[in-house]
Design an enzyme around this catalytic site. Structure first.
Site, PDB file in Angstrom:
ATOM      1  N   SER A 174       0.821  -1.208   0.000  1.00  0.00           N
ATOM      2  CA  SER A 174       0.000   0.000   0.000  1.00  0.00           C
ATOM      3  C   SER A 174       0.854   1.256   0.000  1.00  0.00           C
ATOM      4  O   SER A 174       1.973   1.269   0.539  1.00  0.00           O
ATOM      5  CB  SER A 174      -0.857  -0.028   1.269  1.00  0.00           C
ATOM      6  OG  SER A 174      -1.459   1.212   1.486  1.00  0.00           O
ATOM      7  N   TYR A 225      -1.634   0.147  10.237  1.00  0.00           N
ATOM      8  CA  TYR A 225      -1.815  -0.550   8.961  1.00  0.00           C
ATOM      9  C   TYR A 225      -0.605  -0.340   8.044  1.00  0.00           C
ATOM     10  O   TYR A 225      -0.025  -1.285   7.510  1.00  0.00           O
ATOM     11  CB  TYR A 225      -3.097  -0.030   8.290  1.00  0.00           C
ATOM     12  CG  TYR A 225      -3.243  -0.441   6.849  1.00  0.00           C
ATOM     13  CD1 TYR A 225      -3.562  -1.746   6.514  1.00  0.00           C
ATOM     14  CD2 TYR A 225      -3.044   0.482   5.821  1.00  0.00           C
ATOM     15  CE1 TYR A 225      -3.680  -2.122   5.182  1.00  0.00           C
ATOM     16  CE2 TYR A 225      -3.160   0.113   4.502  1.00  0.00           C
ATOM     17  CZ  TYR A 225      -3.478  -1.194   4.188  1.00  0.00           C
ATOM     18  OH  TYR A 225      -3.589  -1.559   2.878  1.00  0.00           O
ATOM     19  N   LYS A 285       2.349  -3.094   6.564  1.00  0.00           N
ATOM     20  CA  LYS A 285       2.664  -3.312   5.142  1.00  0.00           C
ATOM     21  C   LYS A 285       4.165  -3.128   4.909  1.00  0.00           C
ATOM     22  O   LYS A 285       4.787  -3.919   4.203  1.00  0.00           O
ATOM     23  CB  LYS A 285       1.856  -2.352   4.260  1.00  0.00           C
ATOM     24  CG  LYS A 285       0.361  -2.640   4.259  1.00  0.00           C
ATOM     25  CD  LYS A 285       0.043  -3.930   3.530  1.00  0.00           C
ATOM     26  CE  LYS A 285      -1.414  -4.281   3.544  1.00  0.00           C
ATOM     27  NZ  LYS A 285      -1.733  -5.555   2.908  1.00  0.00           N
TER      28      LYS A 285
HETATM   29  N1  UFG Z   1     -12.747  10.677   3.180  1.00  0.00           N
HETATM   30  C1  UFG Z   1     -13.678  11.643   3.469  1.00  0.00           C
HETATM   31  N2  UFG Z   1     -14.922  11.235   3.839  1.00  0.00           N
HETATM   32  C2  UFG Z   1     -15.277   9.913   3.937  1.00  0.00           C
HETATM   33  C3  UFG Z   1     -14.297   8.937   3.631  1.00  0.00           C
HETATM   34  C4  UFG Z   1     -13.043   9.356   3.254  1.00  0.00           C
HETATM   35  O1  UFG Z   1     -13.411  12.847   3.419  1.00  0.00           O
HETATM   36  O2  UFG Z   1     -16.412   9.609   4.284  1.00  0.00           O
HETATM   37  C5  UFG Z   1     -11.423  11.131   2.762  1.00  0.00           C
HETATM   38  C6  UFG Z   1     -10.324  10.573   3.620  1.00  0.00           C
HETATM   39  O3  UFG Z   1     -10.178  11.318   4.795  1.00  0.00           O
HETATM   40  C7  UFG Z   1      -9.145  10.640   2.656  1.00  0.00           C
HETATM   41  C8  UFG Z   1      -9.784  10.390   1.285  1.00  0.00           C
HETATM   42  O4  UFG Z   1     -11.171  10.644   1.452  1.00  0.00           O
HETATM   43  O5  UFG Z   1      -8.604  11.926   2.673  1.00  0.00           O
HETATM   44  C9  UFG Z   1      -9.614   8.982   0.803  1.00  0.00           C
HETATM   45  O6  UFG Z   1     -10.031   8.128   1.861  1.00  0.00           O
HETATM   46  P1  UFG Z   1     -10.336   6.586   1.645  1.00  0.00           P
HETATM   47  O7  UFG Z   1     -10.812   6.067   2.967  1.00  0.00           O
HETATM   48  O8  UFG Z   1     -11.196   6.384   0.462  1.00  0.00           O
HETATM   49  O9  UFG Z   1      -8.924   5.990   1.269  1.00  0.00           O
HETATM   50  P2  UFG Z   1      -7.557   6.135   2.081  1.00  0.00           P
HETATM   51  O10 UFG Z   1      -6.769   7.193   1.346  1.00  0.00           O
HETATM   52  O11 UFG Z   1      -7.710   6.254   3.535  1.00  0.00           O
HETATM   53  O12 UFG Z   1      -7.005   4.672   1.896  1.00  0.00           O
HETATM   54  C10 UFG Z   1      -6.142   4.394   0.933  1.00  0.00           C
HETATM   55  C11 UFG Z   1      -6.049   2.889   0.786  1.00  0.00           C
HETATM   56  C12 UFG Z   1      -5.313   2.300   1.949  1.00  0.00           C
HETATM   57  C13 UFG Z   1      -4.067   3.092   2.233  1.00  0.00           C
HETATM   58  C14 UFG Z   1      -4.355   4.525   2.447  1.00  0.00           C
HETATM   59  C15 UFG Z   1      -3.119   5.341   2.754  1.00  0.00           C
HETATM   60  O13 UFG Z   1      -7.339   2.305   0.713  1.00  0.00           O
HETATM   61  O14 UFG Z   1      -4.957   0.975   1.635  1.00  0.00           O
HETATM   62  O15 UFG Z   1      -4.920   5.011   1.266  1.00  0.00           O
HETATM   63  O16 UFG Z   1      -3.461   6.472   3.534  1.00  0.00           O
HETATM   64  F1  UFG Z   1      -3.499   2.620   3.355  1.00  0.00           F
END
Ligand code: UFG
Length: 344
Positions: free
Chosen positions: A132, A156, A160
């Site tokens: 990741s 997490y 990884k």
């Molecule tokens: N977000 C919102 N509102 C929501 C959900 C998410 O604003 O309801 C934001 C998050 O805060 C983030 C962005 O949207 O800024 C993307 O969030 P996601 O949860 O869709 O994805 P992540 O970036 O957290 O997760 C991804 C991968 C993980 C990895 C991570 C690294 O799915 O495997 O990036 O930070 F670890």
């Protein structure tokens, strides 16, 4: 494709089978489809805590079991020999890894080590790992190349990075060559509608936006509006899950051809803010979203955008769905066709 047709196709890794852990999950289920499409016979191990039995293509052989349980792992290796292991099982959620780090470490490190030890005993020489972008933490420069320092900020991300190190040590000592694929933000759904994104609870931004636009959520919360980005919300590099799946087949082929152990970024190299994701989904669907601004979510780096040139040169990986519009369109089709069933 039926099992009989798989037998008639020329597999790129010869006449042997591969083991896929976590093949009932989001990325895993798309990789199983890509493997079977490439004529590679596939055995899936999943404990179905987060994966879904009906997400797995019917031509795969399925074993229900848990990588944390050495007996379950030994049982699946009785079905070998396997030419390779593709490892997706584990906890794949940043917020949950803060809430329950013991569970995250047990699944991602203890479970991973059980699996790798059994793979070694089973004579496996090729391993593909679902890593990741979370290994990097907040980037010093962007787009992020693989030799950027690894400073994960979530349990997490730490698991990884640690497991990549375990793989590198197993490679040096025991000759198990591996490719760790560092996904940026997996998104979208199989364009043929055979699989899609299903998390319970859903925490990822694109399915949350699409579920809201279908009337299943009252609003969209934007976590953090004061980041050092043009509109204040976090920027991510969204990559189509079917392009990710294709990279795994290419990694298997590369390992079969003698490739050395490597860690490779998988992203498109363009970043979109949370607000841009919402605006793109509004345009794609013709619907208007209701947005609420919230505080920052723990463990979110402000910007994650990939430099994937190494995956392109080492694997010959060329993403085919190179736009957020196309990714959202496939996600919307999946959500529109399957969202209702999931609510039932
Ligand atoms: N977000 C919102 N509102 C929501 C959900 C998410 O604003 O309801 C934001 C998050 O805060 C983030 C962005 O949207 O800024 C993307 O969030 P996601 O949860 O869709 O994805 P992540 O970036 O957290 O997760 C991804 C991968 C993980 C990895 C991570 C690294 O799915 O495997 O990036 O930070 F670890």
């Amino acid at each position: 494709m039926r099992r009989s047709e798989i037998g008639n196709r020329q597999s790129p890794i010869g006449n042997s089978r591969v083991l896929v852990t976590g093949g009932g999950g989001y990325v895993g289920s798309h990789v199983v489809l890509a493997l079977l499409d490439a004529g590679i016979a596939t055995v899936v191990l999943d404990n179905f805590e987060q994966g879904y039995l009906d997400a797995i293509a019917p031509d795969a052989e399925i074993v229900s079991g848990d990588i944390r349980n050495a007996d379950d792992v030994a049982r699946v290796f009785e079905r070998g020999p396997f030419a390779a292991v593709l490892h997706f099982a584990g906890l794949a959620n940043v917020p949950h890894s803060f809430a329950d780090p013991e569970k995250c470490y047990a699944a991602n490190l203890t479970g991973g080590l059980n699996l790798l030890a059994a793979a070694r005993r089973g004579g496996v020489k090729a391993f593909v790992f679902s890593s990741s972008a979370a290994v990097y933490g907040p980037p010093e420069r962007t787009p992020i190349p693989e030799d950027h320092p690894l400073r994960p900020i979530s349990p997490y991300g730490f698991t990884k990075a640690a497991f990549e190190r375990v793989l590198s040590d197993f490679g040096a000592a025991y000759g198990i060559r591996s490719v760790s694929l560092r996904y940026f933000n997996a998104a979208g759904a199989d364009p043929a509608g055979r699989a899609g994104e299903r998390h319970n609870p859903e925490t990822h931004i694109i399915p949350i936006v699409l579920q809201h636009l279908r009337g299943k959520r009252p609003c969209i919360k934007v976590f953090g509006t004061d980041y050092p980005t043009p509109d204040g919300s976090c920027i991510r590099d969204y990559v189509h899950v079917s392009d990710l799946a294709e990279a795994h087949v290419l990694a298997l082929k590369a390992l079969a051809a003698g490739a050395e152990t490597a860690s490779l970024n998988l992203g498109l190299g363009h970043g979109y803010s949370v607000r841009e994701v919402i605006a793109t989904a509004e345009r794609a669907t013709g619907l208007k979203a209701k947005v609420m601004e919230e505080g920052r979510r723990e463990g979110d780096p402000p910007v994650l955008v990939a430099d994937s040139s190494r995956a392109k040169s080492v694997l010959g990986w060329v993403p085919r769905h190179d736009s957020l519009e196309a990714i959202i369109a496939d996600g919307w089709r999946w959500e529109s066709q399957h969202g209702q069933e999931r609510m039932a």
